[in-house]
Write a protein that holds these residues in place. Structure first.
Motif, PDB file in Angstrom:
ATOM      1  N   GLU A  42       0.815  -1.214   0.000  1.00  0.00           N
ATOM      2  CA  GLU A  42       0.000   0.000   0.000  1.00  0.00           C
ATOM      3  C   GLU A  42       0.850   1.266   0.000  1.00  0.00           C
ATOM      4  OE1 GLU A  42       0.005  -1.668   4.271  1.00  0.00           O
ATOM      5  OE2 GLU A  42      -0.231  -2.410   2.220  1.00  0.00           O
ATOM      6  N   TRP A  98      -5.362   4.319  -4.155  1.00  0.00           N
ATOM      7  CA  TRP A  98      -5.494   2.928  -3.692  1.00  0.00           C
ATOM      8  C   TRP A  98      -6.550   2.192  -4.516  1.00  0.00           C
ATOM      9  CZ3 TRP A  98      -5.284   4.688   2.052  1.00  0.00           C
ATOM     10  CH2 TRP A  98      -3.967   4.604   2.520  1.00  0.00           C
ATOM     11  N   SER A 132      -8.961   2.954   1.553  1.00  0.00           N
ATOM     12  CA  SER A 132      -8.257   2.042   2.453  1.00  0.00           C
ATOM     13  C   SER A 132      -8.986   0.709   2.571  1.00  0.00           C
ATOM     14  CB  SER A 132      -8.119   2.693   3.836  1.00  0.00           C
ATOM     15  OG  SER A 132      -7.485   1.830   4.746  1.00  0.00           O
ATOM     16  N   ARG A 149      -7.607  -2.995   1.208  1.00  0.00           N
ATOM     17  CA  ARG A 149      -7.476  -4.135   2.123  1.00  0.00           C
ATOM     18  C   ARG A 149      -8.289  -5.326   1.634  1.00  0.00           C
ATOM     19  NH1 ARG A 149      -8.189  -0.239   6.228  1.00  0.00           N
ATOM     20  NH2 ARG A 149     -10.323  -1.008   6.523  1.00  0.00           N
TER      21      ARG A 149
END
Length: 220
Positions: free
Chosen positions: A66, A120, A206, A210
Protein backbone atom coordinates in the motif's frame (compact mmCIF):
# COMPACT_ATOMS: atom_id res chain seq x y z
CA UNK A 1 5.65 26.17 -19.08
CA UNK A 2 2.14 24.77 -18.82
CA UNK A 3 1.10 27.61 -16.54
CA UNK A 4 2.53 30.12 -19.02
CA UNK A 5 0.74 28.54 -21.99
CA UNK A 6 -2.54 28.35 -20.09
CA UNK A 7 -2.35 32.02 -19.17
CA UNK A 8 -1.40 33.03 -22.72
CA UNK A 9 -4.54 31.38 -24.06
CA UNK A 10 -6.91 32.91 -21.53
CA UNK A 11 -5.28 36.31 -20.90
CA UNK A 12 -3.87 37.17 -24.32
CA UNK A 13 -6.04 35.21 -26.78
CA UNK A 14 -9.41 35.06 -25.00
CA UNK A 15 -8.68 38.32 -23.08
CA UNK A 16 -10.47 36.99 -20.01
CA UNK A 17 -11.04 39.56 -17.28
CA UNK A 18 -13.15 39.55 -14.14
CA UNK A 19 -14.89 42.77 -13.00
CA UNK A 20 -12.97 44.34 -10.15
CA UNK A 21 -9.85 42.22 -10.75
CA UNK A 22 -6.54 43.39 -12.12
CA UNK A 23 -4.58 41.26 -14.57
CA UNK A 24 -2.37 39.99 -11.73
CA UNK A 25 -5.49 39.15 -9.70
CA UNK A 26 -6.71 37.03 -12.59
CA UNK A 27 -3.32 35.35 -12.95
CA UNK A 28 -3.42 34.44 -9.26
CA UNK A 29 -7.01 33.24 -9.59
CA UNK A 30 -5.99 30.85 -12.36
CA UNK A 31 -2.82 29.71 -10.61
CA UNK A 32 -4.68 29.02 -7.35
CA UNK A 33 -6.90 26.62 -9.27
CA UNK A 34 -4.45 25.20 -11.78
CA UNK A 35 -1.61 24.30 -9.40
CA UNK A 36 -3.63 22.00 -7.08
CA UNK A 37 -5.44 20.50 -10.07
CA UNK A 38 -2.18 19.70 -11.85
CA UNK A 39 -0.93 18.15 -8.62
CA UNK A 40 -4.07 16.03 -8.48
CA UNK A 41 -3.65 14.90 -12.09
CA UNK A 42 -0.01 13.96 -11.55
CA UNK A 43 -0.76 12.06 -8.34
CA UNK A 44 -3.58 10.03 -9.87
CA UNK A 45 -1.63 9.39 -13.09
CA UNK A 46 1.45 8.15 -11.25
CA UNK A 47 -0.58 6.28 -8.65
CA UNK A 48 -2.76 4.47 -11.19
CA UNK A 49 0.18 2.52 -12.63
CA UNK A 50 2.33 2.37 -9.52
CA UNK A 51 1.37 -1.15 -8.40
CA UNK A 52 1.30 -2.56 -11.94
CA UNK A 53 4.80 -1.26 -12.58
CA UNK A 54 6.04 -2.60 -9.24
CA UNK A 55 4.07 -5.84 -9.13
CA UNK A 56 7.24 -7.75 -8.22
CA UNK A 57 7.15 -5.97 -4.85
CA UNK A 58 3.76 -7.45 -3.97
CA UNK A 59 5.35 -10.63 -2.68
CA UNK A 60 8.03 -8.77 -0.77
CA UNK A 61 6.81 -9.06 2.81
CA UNK A 62 9.32 -6.43 3.92
CA UNK A 63 7.55 -3.71 1.92
CA UNK A 64 3.82 -3.07 2.46
CA UNK A 65 2.40 -2.77 -1.05
CA UNK A 66 0.00 0.00 0.00
CA UNK A 67 3.02 2.29 0.32
CA UNK A 68 3.67 2.13 -3.44
CA UNK A 69 0.68 4.36 -4.37
CA UNK A 70 1.42 6.52 -1.33
CA UNK A 71 4.92 7.17 -2.68
CA UNK A 72 3.46 8.19 -6.06
CA UNK A 73 1.16 10.70 -4.38
CA UNK A 74 3.96 12.18 -2.29
CA UNK A 75 6.17 12.58 -5.37
CA UNK A 76 3.37 14.44 -7.14
CA UNK A 77 2.69 16.70 -4.17
CA UNK A 78 6.38 17.62 -4.09
CA UNK A 79 5.91 19.05 -7.59
CA UNK A 80 2.77 20.82 -6.42
CA UNK A 81 4.75 22.36 -3.56
CA UNK A 82 6.90 24.23 -6.08
CA UNK A 83 3.80 25.61 -7.80
CA UNK A 84 2.27 26.65 -4.48
CA UNK A 85 5.47 28.48 -3.59
CA UNK A 86 5.15 30.46 -6.83
CA UNK A 87 1.54 31.31 -5.98
CA UNK A 88 2.48 32.41 -2.45
CA UNK A 89 5.24 34.68 -3.79
CA UNK A 90 2.87 36.20 -6.36
CA UNK A 91 0.22 36.71 -3.68
CA UNK A 92 2.76 38.50 -1.51
CA UNK A 93 3.76 40.65 -4.50
CA UNK A 94 0.08 41.43 -5.11
CA UNK A 95 -0.41 42.23 -1.42
CA UNK A 96 -3.26 39.74 -1.22
CA UNK A 97 -1.47 37.34 1.14
CA UNK A 98 -2.99 37.25 4.62
CA UNK A 99 -2.69 35.14 7.75
CA UNK A 100 -5.32 32.84 6.28
CA UNK A 101 -2.45 31.22 4.40
CA UNK A 102 -1.81 29.41 7.70
CA UNK A 103 -4.79 27.21 6.80
CA UNK A 104 -2.92 25.98 3.72
CA UNK A 105 -1.25 22.97 5.46
CA UNK A 106 -4.68 21.69 6.57
CA UNK A 107 -6.12 22.18 3.07
CA UNK A 108 -3.13 20.40 1.56
CA UNK A 109 -3.29 17.54 4.08
CA UNK A 110 -6.95 16.90 3.24
CA UNK A 111 -6.10 16.86 -0.46
CA UNK A 112 -3.38 14.28 0.17
CA UNK A 113 -5.80 12.10 2.14
CA UNK A 114 -8.24 12.22 -0.75
CA UNK A 115 -5.49 11.31 -3.23
CA UNK A 116 -4.37 8.38 -1.08
CA UNK A 117 -7.89 6.96 -1.19
CA UNK A 118 -8.31 7.50 -4.93
CA UNK A 119 -4.96 6.01 -5.88
CA UNK A 120 -5.49 2.93 -3.69
CA UNK A 121 -8.73 2.22 -5.57
CA UNK A 122 -7.47 3.03 -9.06
CA UNK A 123 -4.10 1.32 -8.65
CA UNK A 124 -5.78 -1.87 -7.47
CA UNK A 125 -8.19 -1.93 -10.41
CA UNK A 126 -5.38 -1.11 -12.85
CA UNK A 127 -3.54 -4.31 -11.93
CA UNK A 128 -6.36 -6.35 -13.48
CA UNK A 129 -7.40 -3.74 -16.07
CA UNK A 130 -4.24 -1.86 -17.10
CA UNK A 131 -6.01 0.09 -19.85
CA UNK A 132 -8.13 1.92 -17.30
CA UNK A 133 -5.27 4.39 -16.83
CA UNK A 134 -5.83 5.74 -20.36
CA UNK A 135 -9.50 6.43 -19.67
CA UNK A 136 -8.61 8.08 -16.37
CA UNK A 137 -6.07 10.37 -18.02
CA UNK A 138 -8.61 11.41 -20.65
CA UNK A 139 -11.28 11.97 -18.01
CA UNK A 140 -8.97 14.15 -15.90
CA UNK A 141 -7.97 16.16 -18.96
CA UNK A 142 -11.60 16.83 -19.87
CA UNK A 143 -12.51 17.55 -16.25
CA UNK A 144 -9.99 20.41 -16.23
CA UNK A 145 -12.06 22.36 -18.75
CA UNK A 146 -15.35 21.99 -16.87
CA UNK A 147 -13.81 22.90 -13.52
CA UNK A 148 -13.76 26.57 -12.40
CA UNK A 149 -10.07 27.14 -13.04
CA UNK A 150 -10.28 30.07 -15.46
CA UNK A 151 -13.88 31.04 -14.72
CA UNK A 152 -15.94 31.67 -11.61
CA UNK A 153 -18.89 29.72 -10.30
CA UNK A 154 -21.10 32.78 -10.93
CA UNK A 155 -20.41 32.49 -14.66
CA UNK A 156 -22.01 29.05 -14.84
CA UNK A 157 -25.65 29.15 -16.06
CA UNK A 158 -28.20 28.29 -13.41
CA UNK A 159 -29.32 25.29 -15.45
CA UNK A 160 -25.81 23.81 -15.15
CA UNK A 161 -25.13 24.77 -11.55
CA UNK A 162 -25.83 21.22 -10.35
CA UNK A 163 -23.02 19.93 -12.55
CA UNK A 164 -20.61 22.36 -10.90
CA UNK A 165 -21.65 21.45 -7.37
CA UNK A 166 -21.33 17.73 -8.12
CA UNK A 167 -17.74 18.29 -9.24
CA UNK A 168 -15.39 17.57 -6.32
CA UNK A 169 -12.70 19.71 -7.95
CA UNK A 170 -14.90 22.77 -7.32
CA UNK A 171 -14.54 22.38 -3.55
CA UNK A 172 -10.81 21.71 -3.82
CA UNK A 173 -10.23 24.93 -5.75
CA UNK A 174 -12.47 27.05 -3.55
CA UNK A 175 -10.64 26.21 -0.31
CA UNK A 176 -7.26 26.88 -1.94
CA UNK A 177 -8.40 30.27 -3.27
CA UNK A 178 -9.88 31.32 0.05
CA UNK A 179 -6.55 30.56 1.72
CA UNK A 180 -4.19 32.00 -0.88
CA UNK A 181 -6.10 34.71 -2.75
CA UNK A 182 -9.19 35.98 -0.98
CA UNK A 183 -7.80 35.95 2.57
CA UNK A 184 -10.82 34.45 4.26
CA UNK A 185 -12.17 31.26 5.75
CA UNK A 186 -14.13 29.16 3.26
CA UNK A 187 -17.92 29.08 3.71
CA UNK A 188 -18.91 26.38 6.16
CA UNK A 189 -20.70 24.26 3.55
CA UNK A 190 -17.68 24.34 1.20
CA UNK A 191 -15.32 23.40 4.04
CA UNK A 192 -17.69 20.68 5.26
CA UNK A 193 -18.08 19.08 1.83
CA UNK A 194 -14.33 19.23 1.15
CA UNK A 195 -13.44 17.73 4.52
CA UNK A 196 -16.10 15.05 4.19
CA UNK A 197 -15.00 14.11 0.67
CA UNK A 198 -11.39 13.78 1.77
CA UNK A 199 -12.09 11.64 4.81
CA UNK A 200 -14.70 9.43 3.13
CA UNK A 201 -12.51 8.89 0.05
CA UNK A 202 -9.55 7.97 2.23
CA UNK A 203 -11.63 5.52 4.26
CA UNK A 204 -13.22 3.91 1.19
CA UNK A 205 -9.86 3.65 -0.57
CA UNK A 206 -8.26 2.04 2.45
CA UNK A 207 -11.09 -0.47 2.84
CA UNK A 208 -11.10 -1.25 -0.89
CA UNK A 209 -7.37 -1.89 -0.94
CA UNK A 210 -7.48 -4.13 2.12
CA UNK A 211 -10.33 -6.13 0.59
CA UNK A 212 -8.51 -6.83 -2.68
CA UNK A 213 -4.91 -6.81 -1.54
CA UNK A 214 -4.75 -10.61 -1.55
CA UNK A 215 -6.00 -10.74 -5.14
CA UNK A 216 -2.96 -8.81 -6.30
CA UNK A 217 -0.83 -11.87 -5.58
CA UNK A 218 -2.52 -13.66 -8.51
CA UNK A 219 -1.08 -11.19 -11.03
CA UNK A 220 2.45 -11.10 -12.34
Amino acid sequence: MLLAVYLFVYVVVFKMRFPGMSQLDYVLYVFCGLVPYLGTIEAITLGAVSIKQNIHLVKNVMLPIELVPVRAVLVATATQAVGLLVVILLSALNRSLTLHVLWLPAVWALQILMLFGLTWIIATIAVALPDISYFINLFLFLLMFVSPIAFTANMVPASLAAVLYLNPVYYLLEVYRDSLLFGRLPPWHIAAVYTGLSIVTFALGSAFFRAFRGVLLDYE
